[in-house]
Design a protein around this motif. Structure first.
Motif, PDB file in Angstrom:
ATOM      1  N   ASN A  79      57.453  -9.428 -10.913  1.00  0.00           N
ATOM      2  CA  ASN A  79      56.144  -9.460 -10.788  1.00  0.00           C
ATOM      3  C   ASN A  79      56.128  -9.011  -9.069  1.00  0.00           C
ATOM      4  N   ALA A  80      56.877  -8.704  -8.596  1.00  0.00           N
ATOM      5  CA  ALA A  80      56.932  -8.954  -7.613  1.00  0.00           C
ATOM      6  C   ALA A  80      57.787  -7.510  -7.003  1.00  0.00           C
ATOM      7  N   VAL A  81      58.128  -6.875  -5.477  1.00  0.00           N
ATOM      8  CA  VAL A  81      59.037  -5.954  -4.998  1.00  0.00           C
ATOM      9  C   VAL A  81      59.437  -7.550  -4.165  1.00  0.00           C
ATOM     10  N   GLU A  82      60.624  -7.477  -3.278  1.00  0.00           N
ATOM     11  CA  GLU A  82      60.868  -8.307  -2.079  1.00  0.00           C
ATOM     12  C   GLU A  82      61.926  -7.516  -1.355  1.00  0.00           C
ATOM     13  N   ILE A  83      61.658  -7.889   0.210  1.00  0.00           N
ATOM     14  CA  ILE A  83      62.345  -7.055   1.150  1.00  0.00           C
ATOM     15  C   ILE A  83      62.192  -8.001   2.041  1.00  0.00           C
ATOM     16  N   GLN A  84      64.234  -8.017   1.922  1.00  0.00           N
ATOM     17  CA  GLN A  84      63.720  -9.004   3.556  1.00  0.00           C
ATOM     18  C   GLN A  84      64.607  -7.950   5.067  1.00  0.00           C
ATOM     19  N   SER A  85      64.636  -9.009   5.777  1.00  0.00           N
ATOM     20  CA  SER A  85      65.232  -8.337   7.286  1.00  0.00           C
ATOM     21  C   SER A  85      65.424  -9.778   8.413  1.00  0.00           C
ATOM     22  N   GLY A  86      66.365  -9.316   8.885  1.00  0.00           N
ATOM     23  CA  GLY A  86      66.801 -10.580   9.728  1.00  0.00           C
ATOM     24  C   GLY A  86      67.056 -11.610   9.176  1.00  0.00           C
ATOM     25  N   PHE A  87      68.215 -12.132  10.005  1.00  0.00           N
ATOM     26  CA  PHE A  87      68.358 -13.468  10.538  1.00  0.00           C
ATOM     27  C   PHE A  87      67.558 -14.626  11.241  1.00  0.00           C
ATOM     28  N   ILE A  88      68.019 -14.169  12.170  1.00  0.00           N
ATOM     29  CA  ILE A  88      67.359 -15.089  13.399  1.00  0.00           C
ATOM     30  C   ILE A  88      65.907 -15.102  13.029  1.00  0.00           C
ATOM     31  N   PHE A  89      65.292 -13.643  13.242  1.00  0.00           N
ATOM     32  CA  PHE A  89      63.829 -13.678  13.228  1.00  0.00           C
ATOM     33  C   PHE A  89      63.645 -12.474  11.151  1.00  0.00           C
ATOM     34  N   ARG A  90      63.694 -13.716  10.722  1.00  0.00           N
ATOM     35  CA  ARG A  90      63.507 -13.712   9.438  1.00  0.00           C
ATOM     36  C   ARG A  90      62.293 -12.968   8.590  1.00  0.00           C
ATOM     37  N   ASN A  91      61.922 -11.732   8.296  1.00  0.00           N
ATOM     38  CA  ASN A  91      61.465 -11.261   7.749  1.00  0.00           C
ATOM     39  C   ASN A  91      61.306 -10.802   6.334  1.00  0.00           C
ATOM     40  N   ARG A  92      60.995 -12.107   5.920  1.00  0.00           N
ATOM     41  CA  ARG A  92      60.265 -11.955   3.916  1.00  0.00           C
ATOM     42  C   ARG A  92      59.514 -10.954   3.587  1.00  0.00           C
ATOM     43  N   ILE A  93      59.910 -10.400   3.041  1.00  0.00           N
ATOM     44  CA  ILE A  93      58.244  -9.868   2.280  1.00  0.00           C
ATOM     45  C   ILE A  93      57.826  -9.508   0.656  1.00  0.00           C
ATOM     46  N   ALA A  94      56.884 -10.538   0.147  1.00  0.00           N
ATOM     47  CA  ALA A  94      56.937  -9.909  -1.433  1.00  0.00           C
ATOM     48  C   ALA A  94      55.576  -9.320  -1.858  1.00  0.00           C
ATOM     49  N   ILE A  95      55.682  -8.877  -2.074  1.00  0.00           N
ATOM     50  CA  ILE A  95      54.648  -7.685  -2.991  1.00  0.00           C
ATOM     51  C   ILE A  95      55.133  -7.446  -3.578  1.00  0.00           C
ATOM     52  N   PRO A  96      53.574  -8.097  -4.369  1.00  0.00           N
ATOM     53  CA  PRO A  96      52.949  -8.777  -5.993  1.00  0.00           C
ATOM     54  C   PRO A  96      52.895  -6.482  -6.772  1.00  0.00           C
ATOM     55  N   ILE A  97      53.262  -6.939  -8.059  1.00  0.00           N
ATOM     56  CA  ILE A  97      53.139  -5.442  -8.291  1.00  0.00           C
ATOM     57  C   ILE A  97      52.442  -4.903  -8.975  1.00  0.00           C
ATOM     58  N   ALA A  98      51.004  -6.434  -9.210  1.00  0.00           N
ATOM     59  CA  ALA A  98      49.564  -5.464  -9.146  1.00  0.00           C
ATOM     60  C   ALA A  98      49.078  -5.226  -8.072  1.00  0.00           C
ATOM     61  N   ARG A  99      49.331  -5.667  -7.274  1.00  0.00           N
ATOM     62  CA  ARG A  99      49.138  -5.387  -6.408  1.00  0.00           C
ATOM     63  C   ARG A  99      49.005  -3.637  -5.392  1.00  0.00           C
ATOM     64  N   ILE A 100      50.333  -2.587  -5.781  1.00  0.00           N
ATOM     65  CA  ILE A 100      51.328  -1.591  -5.530  1.00  0.00           C
ATOM     66  C   ILE A 100      50.126  -1.168  -5.947  1.00  0.00           C
ATOM     67  N   GLN A 101      50.200   0.460  -4.934  1.00  0.00           N
ATOM     68  CA  GLN A 101      49.194   1.597  -6.005  1.00  0.00           C
ATOM     69  C   GLN A 101      50.168   2.764  -6.008  1.00  0.00           C
ATOM     70  N   ASN A 102      50.979   2.951  -4.252  1.00  0.00           N
ATOM     71  CA  ASN A 102      51.552   4.334  -4.746  1.00  0.00           C
ATOM     72  C   ASN A 102      53.307   3.818  -4.131  1.00  0.00           C
ATOM     73  N   VAL A 103      53.733   5.105  -4.741  1.00  0.00           N
ATOM     74  CA  VAL A 103      55.862   4.607  -3.967  1.00  0.00           C
ATOM     75  C   VAL A 103      55.809   5.886  -3.562  1.00  0.00           C
ATOM     76  N   THR A 104      56.000   6.669  -2.474  1.00  0.00           N
ATOM     77  CA  THR A 104      56.439   7.794  -1.811  1.00  0.00           C
ATOM     78  C   THR A 104      58.054   7.224  -1.573  1.00  0.00           C
ATOM     79  N   LEU A 105      59.141   8.911  -1.743  1.00  0.00           N
ATOM     80  CA  LEU A 105      59.312   8.526  -1.192  1.00  0.00           C
ATOM     81  C   LEU A 105      59.823   9.769   0.394  1.00  0.00           C
ATOM     82  N   LYS A 106      60.295   9.169   1.428  1.00  0.00           N
ATOM     83  CA  LYS A 106      60.247  10.395   2.806  1.00  0.00           C
ATOM     84  C   LYS A 106      61.898   9.691   2.760  1.00  0.00           C
TER      85      LYS A 106
END
Length: 157
Positions: A79-106
């Protein structure tokens, strides 16, 4: 790919080299302030402040590399791509698969040197990135995410 994935160890080298790049830029600014002091009698304390800030910033950025590595991870679910970073300043992002329009490699020169690529996931509103994964893994991730996004779009029709 339901299990949480850690970034490859090579990313620590990239982050450390980024800290060295910041150090070089800070030294250039400090030298510029020294030249301004010499040519136009700018206050000399500006040079010392710039040098101090440059050194502190370099040490902090370098010291945070292991911390940053330890708490940077991602997972691809149905259902999603989940990205996490940080412990003290935790940043957890869940990107719903249905909302994804493009994936680029850089990959810039340093990333190419370490055989890494950044996976940039675009939605209508914003972009999110997995900072660096091995080239073969990046290609598989792009294909997997786009295939799941297409499945969701096909099911919605």
């Amino acid at each position: 790919m339901q299990t949480t994935q850690q970034l490859p160890v090579q990313i620590k080298r990239i982050w450390a080299l980024s800290a060295v790049g910041s150090l070089c830029m800070g030294v250039l600014i400090t030298v510029g302030l020294g030249v301004a002091n010499w040519l136009w009698n700018w206050p000399f304390w500006l040079v010392w402040v710039a040098l101090g800030l440059t050194i502190v910033e370099f040490i902090v950025e370098l010291a945070l590399v292991p911390y940053r590595y330890r708490f940077s991870e991602y997972v691809i679910t149905d259902n999603a791509v989940e990205i996490q970073s940080g412990f003290i300043f935790r940043n957890r992002i869940a990107i719903p698969i249905a909302r994804i329009q493009n994936v680029t490699l850089k990959a810039g020169p340093l990333m190419q040197w370490q055989h890494l690529e950044q996976v940039v996931i675009a939605t209508a509103a914003t972009t999110h990135d997995i900072e660096g994964v091995q080239t073969a893994v990046a290609t598989r991730l792009r294909e997997l995410i786009m295939a799941r996004a297409m499945e969701v779009q096909d099911n919605d029709l």
